[in-house]
Scaffold this motif. Structure first.
Motif, PDB file in Angstrom:
ATOM      1  N   UNK A 123       0.637 -10.656  10.459  1.00 48.81           N
ATOM      2  CA  UNK A 123       0.440  -9.231  10.667  1.00 48.81           C
ATOM      3  C   UNK A 123       1.828  -8.657  10.911  1.00 48.81           C
ATOM      4  N   UNK A 124       2.406  -8.157   9.842  1.00 50.29           N
ATOM      5  CA  UNK A 124       3.795  -7.689   9.864  1.00 50.29           C
ATOM      6  C   UNK A 124       3.939  -6.445  10.737  1.00 50.29           C
ATOM      7  N   UNK A 150      -3.057   3.733   6.943  1.00 51.24           N
ATOM      8  CA  UNK A 150      -3.991   4.844   7.142  1.00 51.24           C
ATOM      9  C   UNK A 150      -3.314   6.205   7.122  1.00 51.24           C
ATOM     10  N   UNK A 151      -1.995   6.245   7.062  1.00 48.92           N
ATOM     11  CA  UNK A 151      -1.304   7.528   6.984  1.00 48.92           C
ATOM     12  C   UNK A 151      -1.513   8.195   5.626  1.00 48.92           C
ATOM     13  N   UNK A 201       0.796  -1.239   0.000  1.00 45.81           N
ATOM     14  CA  UNK A 201       0.000   0.000   0.000  1.00 45.81           C
ATOM     15  C   UNK A 201       0.821   1.279   0.000  1.00 45.81           C
ATOM     16  N   UNK A 202       2.067   1.211   0.438  1.00 43.37           N
ATOM     17  CA  UNK A 202       2.915   2.404   0.451  1.00 43.37           C
ATOM     18  C   UNK A 202       3.228   2.882  -0.968  1.00 43.37           C
ATOM     19  N   UNK A 206      -0.026  -3.241   8.172  1.00 40.28           N
ATOM     20  CA  UNK A 206      -1.213  -2.685   8.828  1.00 40.28           C
ATOM     21  C   UNK A 206      -0.775  -1.544   9.739  1.00 40.28           C
ATOM     22  N   UNK A 207      -0.937  -0.304   9.277  1.00 41.04           N
ATOM     23  CA  UNK A 207      -0.502   0.866  10.042  1.00 41.04           C
ATOM     24  C   UNK A 207      -1.712   1.722  10.391  1.00 41.04           C
ATOM     25  N   UNK A 208      -1.923   1.912  11.687  1.00 40.74           N
ATOM     26  CA  UNK A 208      -3.038   2.707  12.195  1.00 40.74           C
ATOM     27  C   UNK A 208      -4.379   2.200  11.680  1.00 40.74           C
TER      28      UNK A 208
END
Length: 254
Positions: free
Chosen positions: A150-151, A97-98, A63-64, A128-130
């Motif tokens: 879940x890395x 989510x950033x 996703x980045x 999975x961030x935020x």
């Protein structure tokens, strides 16, 4: 024996000294690495690394890097997964989510990759961030048969339990080594022995004391030490447990 369950050895950061990096890891007991793919452009580099006996590989669309993905990449991913049985998981995929401007696209790509994994009974490697609660809800809805990783887990004990109850494993890395990271440290202490693996996310996510430096797989040994302290266990027990879980999760050879 230790396994770095998530590192990006294909990244150009390692082009000048990749073999030395792997030798340093081997010298401290890291005998195997799992390398995920992030963009279609780099899948070939990942597959080349997968020819080594001490590397296993995954392919996915991260996703980045949404600006680098195209709609045709999902169809290509399906084909590459079918053409390369050595691939042990789909990923790295997920939600960050950033980056609110790509939120809708992230979910479309994530859902598509979750379905590819389910169709092929492969685990998924999830960034999975935020977004722990929202990702856990989506995983529950899709009922993935092969679970996954879940890395770089950095959530609470309650969020950890949600993922464990869904059959997922938590990746523990550099975040656990920072004194201020009390929430994730409580989660680490609460996990069952078969609920986690150790990882570096090299060249990113440096450990405490190494800020600003390139991370590398050898530092799994230091993560192991920190996790052992947080869990009140020996380093040998943590190494054995995390290695056994990584082997089970990715169906790695003994």
């Amino acid at each position: 024996m230790l396994i770095d369950a998530h590192c990006h050895l294909d990244f150009p950061d390692f082009d000048a000294d990749r073999e030395l990096v792997i030798e340093r890891a081997r010298a401290v007991g890291v005998a195997h690495c799992v390398v995920p793919g992030t963009t279609r452009e780099h899948w070939g580099r990942v597959l080349a690394l997968g020819k080594r006996e001490d590397v296993s590989i995954c392919l996915g669309l991260h996703p980045y890097f949404m600006d680098e993905h195209a709609p045709g990449d999902l169809k290509a991913l399906a084909q590459w997964l079918d053409d390369h049985p050595e691939i042990v998981a789909v990923g790295e995929c997920g939600i960050d989510a950033r980056f609110a401007d790509s939120w809708d696209a992230q979910w479309r790509f994530f859902d598509a990759q979750l379905r590819l994994a389910k169709e092929r009974t492969l685990p998924v490697v999830i960034h999975c961030v935020q977004a722990n609660d929202r990702v856990a809800k989506r995983l529950r809805q899709l009922d993935l048969p092969a679970g996954g990783l879940i890395h770089a887990f950095a959530g609470s004990p309650e969020q950890a339990k949600k993922f464990l109850d869904l059959g997922f494993t938590l990746g523990l890395g550099g975040a656990t080594t920072f004194e201020r990271a009390k929430r994730v440290q409580r989660a680490v202490a609460s996990l069952p022995d078969d609920g986690y693996v150790l990882e570096t996310d090299s060249p990113d996510m440096p450990l405490a004391g190494y800020q600003g430096e390139r991370n590398e797989p050898a530092r799994v040994a230091e993560i192991c030490r920190t996790v052992a302290e947080l869990r009140g266990q020996s380093e040998e027990r943590v190494a054995a447990a995390s290695t056994a879980t990584a082997r089970r999760l990715f169906d790695l050879p003994s």
